[in-house]
Motif scaffolding. Structure first.
Motif, PDB file in Angstrom:
ATOM      1  N   GLN A  31       0.834  -1.199   0.000  1.00  0.00           N
ATOM      2  CA  GLN A  31       0.000   0.000   0.000  1.00  0.00           C
ATOM      3  C   GLN A  31       0.871   1.252   0.000  1.00  0.00           C
ATOM      4  N   ALA A  32       1.969   1.230   0.722  1.00  0.00           N
ATOM      5  CA  ALA A  32       2.895   2.365   0.720  1.00  0.00           C
ATOM      6  C   ALA A  32       3.499   2.568  -0.671  1.00  0.00           C
ATOM      7  N   VAL A  33       3.787   1.476  -1.366  1.00  0.00           N
ATOM      8  CA  VAL A  33       4.295   1.564  -2.734  1.00  0.00           C
ATOM      9  C   VAL A  33       3.250   2.214  -3.639  1.00  0.00           C
ATOM     10  N   LEU A  34       1.995   1.853  -3.487  1.00  0.00           N
ATOM     11  CA  LEU A  34       0.929   2.449  -4.299  1.00  0.00           C
ATOM     12  C   LEU A  34       0.791   3.952  -4.059  1.00  0.00           C
ATOM     13  N   VAL A  35       0.951   4.378  -2.819  1.00  0.00           N
ATOM     14  CA  VAL A  35       0.891   5.812  -2.517  1.00  0.00           C
ATOM     15  C   VAL A  35       2.040   6.534  -3.216  1.00  0.00           C
ATOM     16  N   ASP A  72      -2.221  21.092 -12.794  1.00  0.00           N
ATOM     17  CA  ASP A  72      -2.416  20.438 -11.511  1.00  0.00           C
ATOM     18  C   ASP A  72      -3.188  19.148 -11.756  1.00  0.00           C
ATOM     19  N   VAL A  73      -2.613  18.039 -11.332  1.00  0.00           N
ATOM     20  CA  VAL A  73      -3.230  16.726 -11.527  1.00  0.00           C
ATOM     21  C   VAL A  73      -3.493  16.114 -10.155  1.00  0.00           C
ATOM     22  N   SER A  74      -4.698  15.598  -9.966  1.00  0.00           N
ATOM     23  CA  SER A  74      -5.069  14.927  -8.718  1.00  0.00           C
ATOM     24  C   SER A  74      -5.472  13.493  -9.032  1.00  0.00           C
ATOM     25  N   LEU A  75      -4.926  12.558  -8.265  1.00  0.00           N
ATOM     26  CA  LEU A  75      -5.244  11.139  -8.416  1.00  0.00           C
ATOM     27  C   LEU A  75      -5.682  10.585  -7.072  1.00  0.00           C
ATOM     28  N   ARG A  76      -6.643   9.681  -7.110  1.00  0.00           N
ATOM     29  CA  ARG A  76      -7.063   8.991  -5.884  1.00  0.00           C
ATOM     30  C   ARG A  76      -6.173   7.776  -5.653  1.00  0.00           C
ATOM     31  N   VAL A  77      -5.878   7.503  -4.400  1.00  0.00           N
ATOM     32  CA  VAL A  77      -5.027   6.367  -4.031  1.00  0.00           C
ATOM     33  C   VAL A  77      -5.894   5.122  -3.883  1.00  0.00           C
ATOM     34  N   VAL A  82      -6.942   1.095  -3.019  1.00  0.00           N
ATOM     35  CA  VAL A  82      -6.678   0.114  -1.970  1.00  0.00           C
ATOM     36  C   VAL A  82      -6.185  -1.167  -2.646  1.00  0.00           C
ATOM     37  N   LEU A  83      -4.957  -1.502  -2.431  1.00  0.00           N
ATOM     38  CA  LEU A  83      -4.266  -2.711  -2.880  1.00  0.00           C
ATOM     39  C   LEU A  83      -4.013  -2.812  -4.388  1.00  0.00           C
ATOM     40  N   PHE A  84      -4.939  -2.408  -5.244  1.00  0.00           N
ATOM     41  CA  PHE A  84      -4.650  -2.405  -6.682  1.00  0.00           C
ATOM     42  C   PHE A  84      -5.559  -1.400  -7.380  1.00  0.00           C
ATOM     43  N   PRO A  85      -5.050  -0.738  -8.422  1.00  0.00           N
ATOM     44  CA  PRO A  85      -5.851   0.250  -9.144  1.00  0.00           C
ATOM     45  C   PRO A  85      -7.081  -0.383  -9.777  1.00  0.00           C
ATOM     46  N   GLY A  86      -8.164   0.366  -9.770  1.00  0.00           N
ATOM     47  CA  GLY A  86      -9.410  -0.125 -10.331  1.00  0.00           C
ATOM     48  C   GLY A  86     -10.348  -0.679  -9.268  1.00  0.00           C
ATOM     49  N   SER A  87      -9.856  -0.816  -8.051  1.00  0.00           N
ATOM     50  CA  SER A  87     -10.715  -1.282  -6.960  1.00  0.00           C
ATOM     51  C   SER A  87     -11.234  -0.052  -6.223  1.00  0.00           C
ATOM     52  N   ILE A  88     -11.583  -0.226  -4.970  1.00  0.00           N
ATOM     53  CA  ILE A  88     -12.036   0.914  -4.176  1.00  0.00           C
ATOM     54  C   ILE A  88     -10.846   1.835  -3.888  1.00  0.00           C
ATOM     55  N   ASP A  89     -11.163   3.096  -3.615  1.00  0.00           N
ATOM     56  CA  ASP A  89     -10.122   4.083  -3.358  1.00  0.00           C
ATOM     57  C   ASP A  89     -10.201   4.566  -1.920  1.00  0.00           C
ATOM     58  N   PHE A  90      -9.031   4.918  -1.378  1.00  0.00           N
ATOM     59  CA  PHE A  90      -8.988   5.601  -0.094  1.00  0.00           C
ATOM     60  C   PHE A  90      -9.559   6.993  -0.292  1.00  0.00           C
ATOM     61  N   PRO A  91     -10.037   7.618   0.767  1.00  0.00           N
ATOM     62  CA  PRO A  91     -10.480   9.010   0.638  1.00  0.00           C
ATOM     63  C   PRO A  91      -9.284   9.961   0.665  1.00  0.00           C
ATOM     64  N   VAL A  92      -8.198   9.546   0.038  1.00  0.00           N
ATOM     65  CA  VAL A  92      -6.968  10.338  -0.010  1.00  0.00           C
ATOM     66  C   VAL A  92      -6.654  10.636  -1.472  1.00  0.00           C
ATOM     67  N   THR A  93      -6.349  11.888  -1.749  1.00  0.00           N
ATOM     68  CA  THR A  93      -5.994  12.297  -3.100  1.00  0.00           C
ATOM     69  C   THR A  93      -4.581  12.852  -3.079  1.00  0.00           C
ATOM     70  N   VAL A  94      -3.780  12.449  -4.050  1.00  0.00           N
ATOM     71  CA  VAL A  94      -2.431  13.000  -4.180  1.00  0.00           C
ATOM     72  C   VAL A  94      -2.432  14.001  -5.329  1.00  0.00           C
ATOM     73  N   HIS A  95      -1.558  14.988  -5.230  1.00  0.00           N
ATOM     74  CA  HIS A  95      -1.534  16.066  -6.201  1.00  0.00           C
ATOM     75  C   HIS A  95      -0.160  16.182  -6.842  1.00  0.00           C
ATOM     76  N   GLY A  96      -0.161  16.479  -8.125  1.00  0.00           N
ATOM     77  CA  GLY A  96       1.055  16.783  -8.855  1.00  0.00           C
ATOM     78  C   GLY A  96       0.903  18.149  -9.489  1.00  0.00           C
ATOM     79  N   HIS A  97       1.953  18.948  -9.467  1.00  0.00           N
ATOM     80  CA  HIS A  97       1.909  20.301 -10.027  1.00  0.00           C
ATOM     81  C   HIS A  97       3.146  20.515 -10.874  1.00  0.00           C
ATOM     82  N   ALA A  98       2.960  21.167 -12.013  1.00  0.00           N
ATOM     83  CA  ALA A  98       4.086  21.523 -12.874  1.00  0.00           C
ATOM     84  C   ALA A  98       3.792  22.863 -13.530  1.00  0.00           C
ATOM     85  N   GLY A  99       4.828  23.570 -13.850  1.00  0.00           N
ATOM     86  CA  GLY A  99       4.662  24.855 -14.515  1.00  0.00           C
ATOM     87  C   GLY A  99       5.911  25.209 -15.298  1.00  0.00           C
TER      88      GLY A  99
END
Length: 108
Positions: free
Chosen positions: A14-18, A77-82, A84-101
């Motif tokens: 799970q830490a790797v997925l984050v 600005d890109v936001s992705l949901r994290v 649980v265990l593998f993409p395409g399943s349920i998501d944590f209520p946590v969103t990660v953000h990426g920013h570039a300019g």
């Protein structure tokens, strides 16, 4: 002892997925900005969003949001949901953000 080992492996995965979600969000923002600098202002938002989502797989793209803009500079600005265990399943209520300019290219 086996349940402790399995639990540890699940938590490590799970830490790797984050971490991977942060990497994907940052890369998607970079790609969006790179594409957005090469087009006129009126087309920038659509091109930036398409480029940002292009390299994401369907499972990651499903919950992704992209916002592009800027005057004088191009930002994404890109936001992705994290997941649980593998993409395409349920998501944590946590969103990660990426920013570039980057600075806008001058067109003659």
């Amino acid at each position: 002892m086996t349940p402790v080992i399995i639990l540890t492996l699940v938590l490590m995965w799970q830490a790797v997925l984050v971490g991977y979600a942060f990497t994907l969000a940052g890369n998607a923002a970079d790609e969006g900005v790179r594409a957005g600098t090469a087009v006129p202002r009126g087309e920038r938002s659509g091109v930036c969003e398409r480029a940002a989502l292009e390299d994401l797989s369907d499972a990651w793209r499903e919950g992704a949001t992209v916002q592009c803009g800027g005057t004088g500079t191009v930002t994404a600005d890109v936001s992705l949901r994290v997941p649980v265990l593998f993409p395409g399943s349920i998501d944590f209520p946590v969103t990660v953000h990426g920013h570039a300019g980057t600075v806008e290219e001058v067109k003659n």
